[in-house]
Design a protein around this motif. Structure first.
Motif, PDB file in Angstrom:
ATOM      1  N   ARG A 128     -25.232 -14.466 -61.916  1.00 32.74           N
ATOM      2  CA  ARG A 128     -25.674 -15.458 -60.928  1.00 32.74           C
ATOM      3  C   ARG A 128     -27.186 -15.463 -60.764  1.00 32.74           C
ATOM      4  O   ARG A 128     -27.757 -16.374 -60.174  1.00 32.74           O
ATOM      5  CB  ARG A 128     -25.054 -15.150 -59.561  1.00 32.74           C
ATOM      6  N   LYS A 185     -28.630 -21.606 -67.379  1.00 29.86           N
ATOM      7  CA  LYS A 185     -27.767 -22.436 -66.549  1.00 29.86           C
ATOM      8  C   LYS A 185     -26.293 -22.228 -66.880  1.00 29.86           C
ATOM      9  O   LYS A 185     -25.432 -22.294 -66.007  1.00 29.86           O
ATOM     10  CB  LYS A 185     -28.121 -23.920 -66.750  1.00 29.86           C
ATOM     11  N   TYR A 220     -25.166 -18.832 -65.424  1.00 26.12           N
ATOM     12  CA  TYR A 220     -25.104 -19.022 -63.977  1.00 26.12           C
ATOM     13  C   TYR A 220     -23.879 -19.862 -63.604  1.00 26.12           C
ATOM     14  O   TYR A 220     -23.131 -19.534 -62.683  1.00 26.12           O
ATOM     15  CB  TYR A 220     -26.395 -19.703 -63.491  1.00 26.12           C
ATOM     16  N   GLY A 221     -23.670 -20.941 -64.354  1.00 22.46           N
ATOM     17  CA  GLY A 221     -22.569 -21.866 -64.067  1.00 22.46           C
ATOM     18  C   GLY A 221     -21.211 -21.198 -64.200  1.00 22.46           C
ATOM     19  O   GLY A 221     -20.343 -21.341 -63.332  1.00 22.46           O
ATOM     20  N   LEU A 222     -21.031 -20.430 -65.284  1.00 22.37           N
ATOM     21  CA  LEU A 222     -19.751 -19.741 -65.497  1.00 22.37           C
ATOM     22  C   LEU A 222     -19.457 -18.783 -64.348  1.00 22.37           C
ATOM     23  O   LEU A 222     -18.343 -18.737 -63.822  1.00 22.37           O
ATOM     24  CB  LEU A 222     -19.781 -18.966 -66.824  1.00 22.37           C
ATOM     25  N   THR A 233     -20.632 -18.910 -61.350  1.00 21.63           N
ATOM     26  CA  THR A 233     -20.386 -19.664 -60.119  1.00 21.63           C
ATOM     27  C   THR A 233     -18.959 -20.191 -60.075  1.00 21.63           C
ATOM     28  O   THR A 233     -18.289 -20.121 -59.038  1.00 21.63           O
ATOM     29  CB  THR A 233     -21.393 -20.828 -60.000  1.00 21.63           C
ATOM     30  N   VAL A 234     -18.490 -20.700 -61.210  1.00 20.79           N
ATOM     31  CA  VAL A 234     -17.127 -21.220 -61.268  1.00 20.79           C
ATOM     32  C   VAL A 234     -16.123 -20.123 -60.908  1.00 20.79           C
ATOM     33  O   VAL A 234     -15.244 -20.293 -60.066  1.00 20.79           O
ATOM     34  CB  VAL A 234     -16.823 -21.807 -62.665  1.00 20.79           C
ATOM     35  N   TYR A 235     -16.279 -18.962 -61.540  1.00 19.02           N
ATOM     36  CA  TYR A 235     -15.383 -17.841 -61.263  1.00 19.02           C
ATOM     37  C   TYR A 235     -15.402 -17.484 -59.776  1.00 19.02           C
ATOM     38  O   TYR A 235     -14.351 -17.392 -59.115  1.00 19.02           O
ATOM     39  CB  TYR A 235     -15.789 -16.635 -62.122  1.00 19.02           C
ATOM     40  N   GLU A 241     -16.407 -19.154 -57.130  1.00 21.95           N
ATOM     41  CA  GLU A 241     -15.916 -20.163 -56.193  1.00 21.95           C
ATOM     42  C   GLU A 241     -14.412 -20.382 -56.313  1.00 21.95           C
ATOM     43  O   GLU A 241     -13.736 -20.625 -55.312  1.00 21.95           O
ATOM     44  CB  GLU A 241     -16.684 -21.482 -56.355  1.00 21.95           C
ATOM     45  N   LEU A 242     -13.884 -20.307 -57.544  1.00 23.93           N
ATOM     46  CA  LEU A 242     -12.438 -20.440 -57.702  1.00 23.93           C
ATOM     47  C   LEU A 242     -11.711 -19.336 -56.936  1.00 23.93           C
ATOM     48  O   LEU A 242     -10.717 -19.578 -56.246  1.00 23.93           O
ATOM     49  CB  LEU A 242     -12.035 -20.373 -59.173  1.00 23.93           C
TER      50      LEU A 242
END
Lengths: 223, 240
Positions: free
Chosen positions: A50, A55, A58-60, A62-64, A66-67
């Protein structure tokens, strides 16, 4: 009323639930420890991800995060134990499913603890490390991480307690942890009051000392 | 020792450095003065690549900071930096603060690193503080440890970013003394400072910066006693 109370305090269920509690707590603690340790590894990886400039990374992460944070752990456990095993044909035993669920769940929360811990270290520390010629990895390892980790100890302790309590929901996937065993006891004996008091005490016996130790450590670290 | 060619630095749309050309010769002490927001700290931080250079170049001892083949960590280890807020490592003792770089970057043995660290601490007057942690030091002591930490890498040049600005007035003297000793020994130094007394006494050259460019530079006597540029005059009249 008084009659009922005397009945409770002389109840043999105080004693007869003990073997269940003893056996169940072992499973509860086992799942919690193994799960949180794996969760810490996941949390460190995703927490640092994070902080990545990339990007995609960071995105991967974040997805984990937040899910996991956006769904209840009960649903996660059901999904893992029933949906994943049906769909992919992988059969975990219930305890393994419990450990995985705790690890994935705690991992997401720990990732945020790790990110917050690292971000709380003054930017000047990274600059000072780099200015004496350390690489960014070395600076992270020798300068940033030790300071961040100290600040992470209180929230990590908290997460441990939360995860410990979360294991109780694995009763629904028949993990033989303490809540599951006490519910079995209740359904065989028909007795509810004393067994559930004993179940509460079983958790408190672990969580209260854990909180006391945590408070001590916090004071010692003076964070 | 250091050559700066047409250095530009922008933060987003804000251009902080608008074309700086400067040179620092070996054993020279260059003091950079100017109002806050003039870009003097950014200029200094570009010299060891703590700030990415937008365009132009900084060459240190023949090696360009913008050359992708140059090992930036190695180059940085040759450029000591002292920060306004000291930036000591709070989880390490004074001695460990000083030995970390030599051990991890230069691969020197712990014993050897400690021996020279103790010599450096003696030099800045802090032999008795080797085993304490930074939080028990005064600001002036912290800054002298920071100087020792930078010197431990045997740098070719030392950069000072307002080293006394965060100190209580009565603690400034010890830090300035340590810097004077260093200058007298022949260290190449670039000092961003508000200490005009130090600039006048120790500076071989003074650079006055404003609005991201060098407005005027010259020997201290000229800058302080006979400034040419109206902005230099205005700045000096405000602070002296």
């Amino acid at each position: 009323m008084i009659e009922q109370l005397t009945e409770i305090f002389t109840s043999t269920h105080f004693r007869t639930t003990l073997p269940y509690i003893y056996r169940g707590l072992q499973v509860t603690l086992f799942i919690t420890f193994v799960g949180v340790i794996i969760g810490f590894i996941l949390g460190t990886i995703f927490g640092l991800a994070r902080l990545s400039k990339s990007k995609i990374i960071y995105g991967l992460a974040t997805v984990y995060i937040e899910l996991v944070r956006g769904t209840p752990i009960l649903v996660q456990a059901l999904f893992l134990y029933f949906a994943v095993s049906d769909f992919f044909g992988i059969n975990f035993d219930a305890v393994t499913a419990g450990i995985i669920a705790i690890a994935i769940n705690a991992g997401a929360y720990i990732a945020e603890i790790v990110r917050g811990g690292v971000e709380s270290v003054d930017k000047g520390q990274m600059e000072a490390g780099r200015s004496i010629g350390l690489s960014s990895t070395q600076t992270m390892r020798y300068i940033i991480w030790p300071q961040a980790f100290r600040r992470m100890i209180p929230p990590l302790g908290n997460q441990f307690i939360i995860s410990l309590k979360d294991t109780s929901i694995f009763a629904v996937i028949s993990v033989g942890e303490v809540t599951f065993l006490l519910r079995q006891y209740v359904s065989t004996t028909g007795e509810t009051f004393v067994p559930y008091i004993m179940l509460c005490l079983a958790y408190l016996v672990i969580t209260i000392p854990a909180m006391l130790i945590l408070r001590r450590v916090e004071r010692r670290l003076d964070v | 020792m250091i050559k700066v060619n047409d250095l530009h630095k922008s933060f987003g749309d804000l251009e902080v450095l608008k074309g700086i050309d400067a040179e620092v010769k070996e054993k020279e002490v260059v003091c950079v003065i100017g109002p806050s927001g003039s870009g003097k700290s950014t200029f200094l931080r570009c010299m060891n690549h703590l700030e990415e250079i937008t365009s132009g170049d900084v060459v240190i001892d023949g090696e360009s900071l913008r050359d992708p083949k140059v090992n930036i960590n190695k180059l940085r280890s040759q450029v000591g930096m002292v920060f306004q807020h000291f930036n000591l490592f709070p989880h390490k003792s004074v001695l460990e603060n000083v030995t970390l770089g030599p051990i991890k970057v230069k691969g020197i043995s712990k014993e050897e690193a400690e021996k020279s660290a103790l010599e450096l601490l003696a030099k800045v007057g802090l032999s008795d503080k080797a085993d304490v942690y930074p939080k028990s030091l005064s600001g002036g002591q912290k800054q002298r440890v920071a100087i020792a930490r930078a010197l431990a890498m045997n740098p070719k040049v030392m950069l000072f970013d307002e080293p006394t600005s965060a100190l209580d007035p009565e603690l400034v003297g010890d830090v300035l003394q340590a810097m004077k000793d260093l200058a007298i020994e022949g260290m190449t130094m670039v000092v961003v400072t508000h200490e005009m007394g130090f600039a006048r006494e120790m500076g071989d050259r003074v650079i006055f910066m404003d609005e991201g460019i060098i407005m005027e530079e010259g020997p201290p006597s000229q800058i302080f006693d006979d400034p040419q540029h109206p902005r230099t005059k205005e700045f000096l009249s405000k602070i002296i």
